[in-house]
Design a protein around this motif. Structure first.
Motif, mmCIF file in Angstrom:
data_model
loop_
_atom_site.group_PDB
_atom_site.id
_atom_site.type_symbol
_atom_site.label_atom_id
_atom_site.label_comp_id
_atom_site.label_asym_id
_atom_site.label_seq_id
_atom_site.Cartn_x
_atom_site.Cartn_y
_atom_site.Cartn_z
ATOM 1 N N GLU A 1 0.833 -1.203 -0.039
ATOM 2 C CA GLU A 1 0.014 -0.028 -0.187
ATOM 3 C C GLU A 1 1.008 1.320 -0.208
ATOM 4 O OE1 GLU A 1 -2.817 -0.270 3.135
ATOM 5 O OE2 GLU A 1 -3.401 -2.570 2.558
ATOM 6 N N LEU A 2 1.815 1.329 0.826
ATOM 7 C CA LEU A 2 2.874 2.427 0.853
ATOM 8 C C LEU A 2 3.362 2.804 -0.373
ATOM 9 C CD1 LEU A 2 4.000 4.694 2.572
ATOM 10 C CD2 LEU A 2 5.674 3.155 3.515
ATOM 11 N N ALA A 3 4.075 1.524 -0.948
ATOM 12 C CA ALA A 3 5.051 1.689 -2.168
ATOM 13 C C ALA A 3 3.891 2.386 -3.286
ATOM 14 C CB ALA A 3 5.378 0.186 -2.397
ATOM 15 N N ALA A 4 2.878 1.881 -3.202
ATOM 16 C CA ALA A 4 1.838 2.544 -4.570
ATOM 17 C C ALA A 4 1.735 3.945 -4.290
ATOM 18 C CB ALA A 4 0.603 1.772 -4.405
ATOM 19 N N GLU A 5 1.771 4.385 -3.162
ATOM 20 C CA GLU A 5 1.458 5.807 -2.819
ATOM 21 C C GLU A 5 2.874 6.703 -3.346
ATOM 22 O OE1 GLU A 5 0.235 6.401 0.960
ATOM 23 O OE2 GLU A 5 -1.501 5.076 1.102
ATOM 24 N N GLU A 6 4.057 5.989 -3.153
ATOM 25 C CA GLU A 6 5.270 6.687 -3.266
ATOM 26 C C GLU A 6 6.082 6.560 -4.685
ATOM 27 O OE1 GLU A 6 6.720 8.472 -0.908
ATOM 28 O OE2 GLU A 6 4.928 8.047 0.256
ATOM 29 N N GLY A 7 5.140 5.639 -5.557
ATOM 30 C CA GLY A 7 5.879 5.491 -6.969
ATOM 31 C C GLY A 7 6.810 4.263 -7.167
ATOM 32 N N GLY A 8 6.689 3.525 -6.019
ATOM 33 C CA GLY A 8 7.517 2.302 -6.144
ATOM 34 C C GLY A 8 6.568 1.267 -6.172
ATOM 35 N N GLY A 9 6.974 -0.057 -6.050
ATOM 36 C CA GLY A 9 5.925 -1.391 -6.080
ATOM 37 C C GLY A 9 6.429 -2.375 -5.363
ATOM 38 N N VAL A 10 5.609 -2.878 -4.377
ATOM 39 C CA VAL A 10 5.720 -4.153 -3.646
ATOM 40 C C VAL A 10 4.401 -4.985 -4.089
ATOM 41 C CG1 VAL A 10 6.283 -5.253 -1.498
ATOM 42 C CG2 VAL A 10 7.335 -3.111 -1.758
ATOM 43 N N GLU A 11 4.796 -6.332 -4.370
ATOM 44 C CA GLU A 11 3.565 -7.241 -4.624
ATOM 45 C C GLU A 11 3.870 -8.620 -3.960
ATOM 46 O OE1 GLU A 11 1.434 -7.341 -8.365
ATOM 47 O OE2 GLU A 11 2.998 -5.903 -8.920
ATOM 48 N N MET A 12 2.808 -9.050 -3.617
ATOM 49 C CA MET A 12 2.865 -10.559 -3.216
ATOM 50 C C MET A 12 2.072 -11.437 -4.009
ATOM 51 S SD MET A 12 3.688 -12.841 -0.813
ATOM 52 C CE MET A 12 4.116 -12.289 0.931
ATOM 53 N N HIS A 13 2.579 -12.518 -4.395
ATOM 54 C CA HIS A 13 1.853 -13.579 -5.265
ATOM 55 C C HIS A 13 1.999 -14.905 -4.456
ATOM 56 C CE1 HIS A 13 2.006 -10.798 -9.006
ATOM 57 N NE2 HIS A 13 3.186 -10.339 -8.215
ATOM 58 N N VAL A 14 1.207 -15.601 -4.854
ATOM 59 C CA VAL A 14 1.057 -17.031 -4.138
ATOM 60 C C VAL A 14 1.185 -18.105 -5.600
ATOM 61 C CG1 VAL A 14 -0.007 -18.986 -2.674
ATOM 62 C CG2 VAL A 14 0.006 -16.301 -2.075
ATOM 63 N N LEU A 15 2.153 -18.798 -5.428
ATOM 64 C CA LEU A 15 2.168 -19.795 -6.461
ATOM 65 C C LEU A 15 1.437 -21.255 -6.008
ATOM 66 C CD1 LEU A 15 3.112 -20.959 -9.346
ATOM 67 C CD2 LEU A 15 5.195 -21.511 -8.229
ATOM 68 N N GLU A 16 0.345 -21.370 -6.435
ATOM 69 C CA GLU A 16 -0.476 -22.746 -6.207
ATOM 70 C C GLU A 16 0.439 -24.015 -6.503
ATOM 71 O OE1 GLU A 16 -4.091 -22.324 -8.093
ATOM 72 O OE2 GLU A 16 -4.811 -20.449 -6.680
ATOM 73 N N ASP A 17 -0.050 -24.915 -5.987
ATOM 74 C CA ASP A 17 0.523 -26.362 -6.050
ATOM 75 C C ASP A 17 1.941 -26.375 -6.195
ATOM 76 O OD1 ASP A 17 0.098 -29.043 -6.438
ATOM 77 O OD2 ASP A 17 -0.115 -28.920 -8.473
ATOM 78 N N ALA A 18 2.727 -25.597 -5.340
ATOM 79 C CA ALA A 18 4.217 -25.620 -5.188
ATOM 80 C C ALA A 18 4.600 -25.294 -3.875
ATOM 81 C CB ALA A 18 4.588 -24.312 -6.088
ATOM 82 N N GLY A 19 5.880 -26.266 -3.477
ATOM 83 C CA GLY A 19 6.723 -26.265 -2.448
ATOM 84 C C GLY A 19 7.562 -25.271 -2.600
ATOM 85 N N HIS A 20 8.545 -25.249 -2.052
ATOM 86 C CA HIS A 20 9.625 -24.351 -2.016
ATOM 87 C C HIS A 20 10.394 -24.522 -3.354
ATOM 88 C CE1 HIS A 20 12.801 -21.605 -0.745
ATOM 89 N NE2 HIS A 20 13.683 -22.544 -0.812
ATOM 90 N N TRP A 21 10.378 -25.562 -3.962
ATOM 91 C CA TRP A 21 11.234 -25.507 -5.381
ATOM 92 C C TRP A 21 10.189 -25.250 -6.375
ATOM 93 C CZ3 TRP A 21 13.160 -30.885 -3.584
ATOM 94 C CH2 TRP A 21 14.077 -30.571 -2.706
ATOM 95 N N VAL A 22 9.889 -23.832 -6.197
ATOM 96 C CA VAL A 22 8.706 -23.570 -7.374
ATOM 97 C C VAL A 22 8.817 -23.712 -8.781
ATOM 98 C CG1 VAL A 22 8.246 -21.635 -5.608
ATOM 99 C CG2 VAL A 22 9.895 -21.164 -7.495
ATOM 100 N N HIS A 23 10.332 -23.677 -9.151
ATOM 101 C CA HIS A 23 10.403 -24.114 -10.554
ATOM 102 C C HIS A 23 10.377 -25.639 -10.752
ATOM 103 C CE1 HIS A 23 14.270 -25.164 -8.288
ATOM 104 N NE2 HIS A 23 14.635 -25.806 -9.459
ATOM 105 N N ALA A 24 10.572 -26.556 -9.926
ATOM 106 C CA ALA A 24 10.473 -27.819 -10.275
ATOM 107 C C ALA A 24 8.702 -28.128 -9.877
ATOM 108 C CB ALA A 24 11.262 -28.705 -9.343
ATOM 109 N N ASP A 25 8.195 -27.732 -8.833
ATOM 110 C CA ASP A 25 6.896 -27.955 -8.623
ATOM 111 C C ASP A 25 5.878 -27.476 -9.598
ATOM 112 O OD1 ASP A 25 7.839 -29.317 -6.499
ATOM 113 O OD2 ASP A 25 7.763 -27.805 -4.962
#
Length: 188
Positions: free
Chosen positions: A148-172
């Protein structure tokens, strides 16, 4: 990268953090693998082993998960031997380098960047749905507040959730990972 570069970076800057928080590392619960324990155990092993299967069994007996054990042995390559000698495998990774990188990761705290993102910088977090990494509720709340703060300041922070994946996102879930990452490559 944003914290260490001496000169201003061309904007926009896009940074991805794949299943890792910007702050303190939280060890897994009992029965979950922890990288520092794995690194310590790997240091006790000989440089050459007779069998990948035996190494998987050894790692499981030591309390590491089957998934981690199977991943670790992908770092074994058949040693060059004469036709008459027994087959053996040797480690191909730089364990000292891995230990140094992991220690640096544990000691690095980047909350100041996330909570005060420079203009034109976009930090994107990808959390694996079934992550073994310890994502504390406090961390998730701090990231959402930073969004929320970054959007107001001209930067960006985003959170995404990768479904059906464990820590090895590239393999899972490589397709899901590509789908999420590909949006950040548009307009580059």
């Amino acid at each position: 990268m944003v914290d260490q570069v001496a000169k201003p970076l061309a904007r926009p800057v896009r940074v991805w953090s794949l299943d890792a928080t910007p702050g303190k590392i939280r060890a897994g619960a009992d029965g979950e693998d922890h990288p520092s324990e794995l690194i310590s155990f790997l240091r006790t092993l000989p440089k050459e082993v007779a069998s990948k299967r035996d190494m998987v069994d050894t790692l499981i007996r030591e309390g590491f998960s089957k998934d981690v054990a199977q991943w670790v042995v992908t770092n074994l390559r058949q040693s060059s031997r004469s036709a008459s000698s027994a087959t053996s495998f040797s480690w191909v990774f730089d364990l000292d380098g891995i230990a140094q990188m992991y220690q640096s990761y544990e000691e690095t705290n980047l909350w100041k960047i996330v909570e005060d993102v420079p203009r034109g910088v976009h930090v994107k977090f990808l959390k694996a749905e079934r992550s073994l990494h310890r994502w504390a509720l406090e961390d998730l709340q701090r990231i959402h507040a930073a969004e929320e703060l970054a959007a107001e300041e001209g930067g960006g922070v985003e959170m995404h959730v990768l479904e059906d994946a464990g820590h090895w996102v590239h393999a899972d879930n490589p397709d899901g990972l590509f789908k999420i990452l590909s949006f950040s490559f548009q307009g580059v």
